[in-house]
Design a protein around this motif. Sequence first.
Motif, PDB file in Angstrom:
ATOM      1  N   UNK A 121       1.850   3.818  -7.521  1.00  6.78           N
ATOM      2  CA  UNK A 121       3.000   4.618  -7.202  1.00  6.78           C
ATOM      3  C   UNK A 121       2.343   5.720  -5.995  1.00  6.78           C
ATOM      4  N   UNK A 122       3.470   5.781  -5.128  1.00  9.71           N
ATOM      5  CA  UNK A 122       3.031   6.809  -4.119  1.00  9.71           C
ATOM      6  C   UNK A 122       2.899   8.221  -4.611  1.00  9.71           C
ATOM      7  N   UNK A 123       2.155   9.107  -3.789  1.00  7.79           N
ATOM      8  CA  UNK A 123       1.847  10.531  -4.188  1.00  7.79           C
ATOM      9  C   UNK A 123       3.361  11.219  -3.942  1.00  7.79           C
ATOM     10  N   UNK A 124       3.986  10.715  -2.978  1.00 10.04           N
ATOM     11  CA  UNK A 124       5.449  11.365  -2.687  1.00 10.04           C
ATOM     12  C   UNK A 124       6.396  10.386  -2.458  1.00 10.04           C
ATOM     13  N   UNK A 125       7.436  10.550  -3.348  1.00 13.79           N
ATOM     14  CA  UNK A 125       8.523   9.817  -3.461  1.00 13.79           C
ATOM     15  C   UNK A 125       9.524   9.811  -2.225  1.00 13.79           C
ATOM     16  N   UNK A 126      10.286   9.050  -1.820  1.00 12.27           N
ATOM     17  CA  UNK A 126      11.199   9.115  -0.902  1.00 12.27           C
ATOM     18  C   UNK A 126      12.441  10.249  -1.499  1.00 12.27           C
ATOM     19  N   UNK A 155       0.855  -1.138  -0.022  1.00 12.04           N
ATOM     20  CA  UNK A 155       0.096   0.010  -0.025  1.00 12.04           C
ATOM     21  C   UNK A 155       1.004   1.241  -0.012  1.00 12.04           C
ATOM     22  N   UNK A 156       0.612   2.251  -1.047  1.00  9.24           N
ATOM     23  CA  UNK A 156       1.245   3.526  -0.892  1.00  9.24           C
ATOM     24  C   UNK A 156       0.602   4.578   0.074  1.00  9.24           C
ATOM     25  N   UNK A 157       1.039   5.584   0.359  1.00 14.30           N
ATOM     26  CA  UNK A 157       0.931   6.621   1.195  1.00 14.30           C
ATOM     27  C   UNK A 157      -0.627   7.093   1.229  1.00 14.30           C
ATOM     28  N   UNK A 174       2.940   9.469   7.748  1.00 13.46           N
ATOM     29  CA  UNK A 174       2.753   8.464   6.700  1.00 13.46           C
ATOM     30  C   UNK A 174       4.031   8.822   5.513  1.00 13.46           C
ATOM     31  N   UNK A 175       4.821   7.795   5.434  1.00 12.05           N
ATOM     32  CA  UNK A 175       5.642   7.571   4.425  1.00 12.05           C
ATOM     33  C   UNK A 175       5.322   7.140   3.059  1.00 12.05           C
ATOM     34  N   UNK A 176       6.141   7.144   2.061  1.00  7.37           N
ATOM     35  CA  UNK A 176       5.643   6.729   0.578  1.00  7.37           C
ATOM     36  C   UNK A 176       4.955   5.267   0.671  1.00  7.37           C
ATOM     37  N   UNK A 177       5.624   4.264   1.543  1.00  8.52           N
ATOM     38  CA  UNK A 177       5.112   2.898   1.492  1.00  8.52           C
ATOM     39  C   UNK A 177       4.930   2.405   2.846  1.00  8.52           C
TER      40      UNK A 177
END
Length: 364
Positions: free
Chosen positions: A338-343, A9-11, A34-37
């Motif tokens: 794909x997460x909304x925010x990447x690391x 699950x993504x953010x 909440x982190x990217x993943x």
Amino acid sequence: MMARETGILADRAIAALFELGRLTSERELDRDQIQPASLDLRLGARAFRVRASFMPGPSHLVADKLDRLSLHVIDLSEGAVLETGCVYIVPLMERLDLPGEMSASANPKSSTGRLDIFTRVITDYAQEFDKIPAGYSGPLYLEISPRTFPVVVRRGSRLSQIRFRVGHSILGEPELQALHDAETLVASSKPNVSGGGIALSIDLAGDKDGLIGYRGKHHTAVVDVDKKAEHDIFDFWEPLYSRGRNELILDPDEFYILVSREAVHVPPHYAAEMTPFDPLVGEFRVHYAGFFDPGFGHAPAGGMGSRAVLEVRSHEVPFILEDGQIVGRLVYEHMLEKPESLYGSGLGSNYQAQGLKLSKHFRI
């Protein structure tokens, strides 16, 4: 790209778990929790000092075991010191009510591993640490055992993180090889794809000054886990330099911070985890904090050249590490989306584009 039915699950989906009541907490989420993943987990108000680590087993609540094994209770509301060599159980603020098809796993945060704080998430009826079975409903607890430095923690401190997954999403070796060919997962001319992952090796040649790593000092002051750049490196760490042999003898029960030779890349639609110990490569443990988020080492997210920092301990016997020796494997999984925010993309990520780097708590 078609929507996947299995994956991490993504953010956005993690936030939705809160909105649906599948994840609840004693207080509102922190802005960057909440982190990217993954989701950072927060300590509750009390720590139970226990005689020994334990597993609840299929017929016991953690609370039942605490009633029998607890030595005393520590109030964390204003902060408290957790001593080395002791084991503590802390109820976490977050609680789960997972759907039947969703499971979860936990790992120490990067900064936790780099301080040599051993942590494991426990659930009621657990038969494995850091594994939350599909459909689990109940509280979460964190076992904490500082190994090298005594630490100050408080209610709300974040030492561990949790990932949620639907189904089986790990890449098999042919798929992993194909992804590496397309995206360069590790910067190696001959990547070793085996054992379900892609190998990382150790850099003992050193930087331009010959620095290869750090060894933790004993009998230090305490480290406050919530304060950045608070402590002088040399009060806690002994720098280690190459003397031309490009090898390092690991002393039993010493703690080392080293770095991989290869830069690591986690493309946006994937997440990775380093396997913490592989008996096939030697009697030592590498990397407590195993999660690598989508976007780690990803050039558009500012991560070109990000190497894996390795927390290393030898067990029982001295062990010689040599430059280029394989020390662990990265296992890759699909994200559901794909997460909304990447690391590294505006998240205040501390270790993007890193080389050899101690945790955020230290200043040079």
